[in-house]
Design an enzyme around this catalytic site. Structure first.
Site, PDB file in Angstrom:
ATOM      1  N   ARG A 107      23.285  57.257 -51.936  1.00  0.00           N
ATOM      2  CA  ARG A 107      21.976  56.698 -51.593  1.00  0.00           C
ATOM      3  C   ARG A 107      20.981  56.732 -52.753  1.00  0.00           C
ATOM      4  O   ARG A 107      20.232  55.764 -52.935  1.00  0.00           O
ATOM      5  CB  ARG A 107      21.414  57.409 -50.366  1.00  0.00           C
ATOM      6  CG  ARG A 107      21.836  56.741 -49.073  1.00  0.00           C
ATOM      7  CD  ARG A 107      21.313  57.426 -47.845  1.00  0.00           C
ATOM      8  NE  ARG A 107      21.773  56.724 -46.648  1.00  0.00           N
ATOM      9  CZ  ARG A 107      21.877  57.283 -45.463  1.00  0.00           C
ATOM     10  NH1 ARG A 107      21.543  58.557 -45.288  1.00  0.00           N
ATOM     11  NH2 ARG A 107      22.305  56.580 -44.424  1.00  0.00           N
TER      12      ARG A 107
ATOM     13  N   ASP B  65      25.335  60.433 -48.857  1.00  0.00           N
ATOM     14  CA  ASP B  65      24.441  61.406 -49.471  1.00  0.00           C
ATOM     15  C   ASP B  65      24.520  61.309 -50.998  1.00  0.00           C
ATOM     16  O   ASP B  65      23.505  61.407 -51.695  1.00  0.00           O
ATOM     17  CB  ASP B  65      24.855  62.818 -49.024  1.00  0.00           C
ATOM     18  CG  ASP B  65      23.659  63.731 -48.821  1.00  0.00           C
ATOM     19  OD1 ASP B  65      22.599  63.241 -48.407  1.00  0.00           O
ATOM     20  OD2 ASP B  65      23.806  64.946 -49.060  1.00  0.00           O
TER      21      ASP B  65
ATOM     22  N   GLU C 232      23.482  50.823 -46.549  1.00  0.00           N
ATOM     23  CA  GLU C 232      23.576  52.277 -46.748  1.00  0.00           C
ATOM     24  C   GLU C 232      22.407  53.022 -46.101  1.00  0.00           C
ATOM     25  O   GLU C 232      21.885  53.993 -46.642  1.00  0.00           O
ATOM     26  CB  GLU C 232      23.694  52.618 -48.236  1.00  0.00           C
ATOM     27  CG  GLU C 232      25.038  52.219 -48.815  1.00  0.00           C
ATOM     28  CD  GLU C 232      25.255  52.717 -50.219  1.00  0.00           C
ATOM     29  OE1 GLU C 232      24.961  53.904 -50.468  1.00  0.00           O
ATOM     30  OE2 GLU C 232      25.727  51.934 -51.057  1.00  0.00           O
ATOM     31  N   GLY C 233      22.020  52.544 -44.951  1.00  0.00           N
ATOM     32  CA  GLY C 233      20.937  53.167 -44.198  1.00  0.00           C
ATOM     33  C   GLY C 233      19.656  52.399 -44.361  1.00  0.00           C
ATOM     34  O   GLY C 233      19.010  52.466 -45.414  1.00  0.00           O
TER      35      GLY C 233
ATOM     36  N   GLY D 264       4.002  28.813 -59.270  1.00  0.00           N
ATOM     37  CA  GLY D 264       5.040  27.962 -58.690  1.00  0.00           C
ATOM     38  C   GLY D 264       6.410  28.198 -59.279  1.00  0.00           C
ATOM     39  O   GLY D 264       7.436  28.080 -58.588  1.00  0.00           O
TER      40      GLY D 264
ATOM     41  N   SER E  99      15.735  51.110 -44.039  1.00  0.00           N
ATOM     42  CA  SER E  99      14.525  51.885 -44.330  1.00  0.00           C
ATOM     43  C   SER E  99      14.071  52.736 -43.152  1.00  0.00           C
ATOM     44  O   SER E  99      13.642  53.888 -43.319  1.00  0.00           O
ATOM     45  CB  SER E  99      13.395  50.942 -44.761  1.00  0.00           C
ATOM     46  OG  SER E  99      13.674  50.377 -46.029  1.00  0.00           O
TER      47      SER E  99
END
Length: 377
Positions: A241, A238, A361-362, A338, A364
């Protein structure tokens, strides 16, 4: 020079602006480092970041709180200059996040070493059969005389093989699933801990598959209480992130800077920047960068104001910023033609660096679930 006007947003205080300016000056002098030997580069970066005082922000001292805006600004700035420098800083914070937030005075001795750049930290969470689903953790910690015996395997562990200390999540069995997990502090030289394999990835970082074969730890290795491991892990994530989103934002800003230089070059038919289609792409890139920054620093500000949890805000920031950065970098590659896929070009390096941030870390899709559940509960 990247856009720094966002530092005038009301999310920040003067101390944040002063830190950003000082770190920018440090980065220009010290980064990038030589990446030929990735392990050596990471060790060098940890020492340098420690000597510069930047790692003091990676953890909270006794009685202090982590400042998520500071963490995010540091990660954004480092990532813009050198992705490996961001990695080295981030893992000192994430690796010791559980100790920073829940550790005892004795455990915090390790934290002070990582904050000084005198030890390297790792976070042993992912397993061969438990990635996004942390509740499926199979590593076992059994009570023995005077402490705990840990057995199991962890994989894709950042700083695996070079860390001096790890925080490891293991099943102590108080209840099924997530409620039966606990967190432990484990020195890297603990007998029974071994490196099964080093893992090579597209953007080189120190990663390893580790095995614990009856590693015995003292009672004092337990972080907080038994059965609190899942809560500890989720609290750490938490906090960190939003900073993953900040690293992605740093990559995206660098990609836009490189693209602006590229399209501004003189050519016989005029610079690419004269074409409206190119201008449209640049506008989209800038829009995604500002939107990502708003979500990241909103989440960081909310946490710094004392919010107990920012699961929804952090998920939004991490999800959008990493996905948007992938798109910004992809367009920067496109605008280089290129040269965009030539090995060693900055945008080619960014293209490889950004991809993992949408997973770790989690992933999508996990962030989407977090956001959806916050709407449905």
């Amino acid at each position: 020079m990247s856009d720094t006007s966002f530092l005038d947003w009301p999310f920040f205080e003067s101390r944040h602006r002063e830190l950003a300016a000082a770190l920018e000056e440090w980065c220009v002098t010290h980064l990038p480092v030589d990446h030929v030997d990735v392990d050596a580069a990471c060790r060098t970066l940890v020492v340098a970041l420690g000597a510069g005082g930047w790692l003091t922000h990676s953890g909270a001292g006794e009685g202090e709180r982590l400042d998520i805006r500071t963490l995010s600004l540091i990660r954004e700035t480092l990532a813009r200059h050198d992705g490996l420098a961001d990695f080295a800083f981030a893992m000192q914070g994430l690796g010791m996040g559980a100790v920073s937030l829940f550790g005892t005075t004795e455990q915090r001795e390790w934290l002070e070493r990582t904050r000084a750049g005198k030890a390297i930290a790792g976070f042993m969470l992912t397993e061969p059969g438990a990635g996004s689903d942390v509740a499926a953790t199979a590593t076992v910690a059994e009570r023995v005389s005077g402490g705990w015996r840990l057995s199991g395997e962890k994989t894709y562990i950042s700083n695996g093989g070079i860390a001096d200390v790890y925080v490891v999540l293991a099943r102590t069995g108080e209840a099924p699933g997530a409620k039966g997990l606990s967190a432990f502090l484990m020195p890297a030289d603990a007998p029974g801990l071994s490196v099964v394999d080093r893992i090579d990835v597209m953007a080189p970082h120190p990663l390893a598959h580790l095995r614990m074969d009856g590693v015995v730890l003292p009672e004092t290795a337990l972080i907080d209480k038994t059965g609190e491991g899942f809560k500890i892990a989720m609290t750490v994530l938490d906090h960190f992130r939003p900073t993953v989103g900040a690293a992605a934002l740093g990559f995206a800003r660098r990609a836009l800077d490189e693209a602006l230089v590229r399209v501004g070059r003189a050519r016989p038919s005029g610079p690419l920047a004269d074409y409206q289609m190119v201008q449209g792409h640049l506008a989209d890139m800038a829009l995604k960068i500002d939107a990502a920054a708003l979500l990241i620093y909103r989440a960081a500000w909310v946490k710094d104001q004392g919010a107990a949890r920012i699961s929804r805000e952090a998920a939004m920031a991490k999800l959008y910023a990493t996905e948007a950065a992938q798109e910004v970098i992809d367009m920067a590659v496109q605008l280089h033609g290129g040269d965009g896929v030539r090995t060693g070009m900055p945008v080619e390096n960014l293209y490889r660096e950004i991809r993992a941030l949408r997973i770790y870390e989690g992933a999508s899709d996990v962030q989407r679930l977090v956001i959806a559940r916050s709407l449905l509960t």
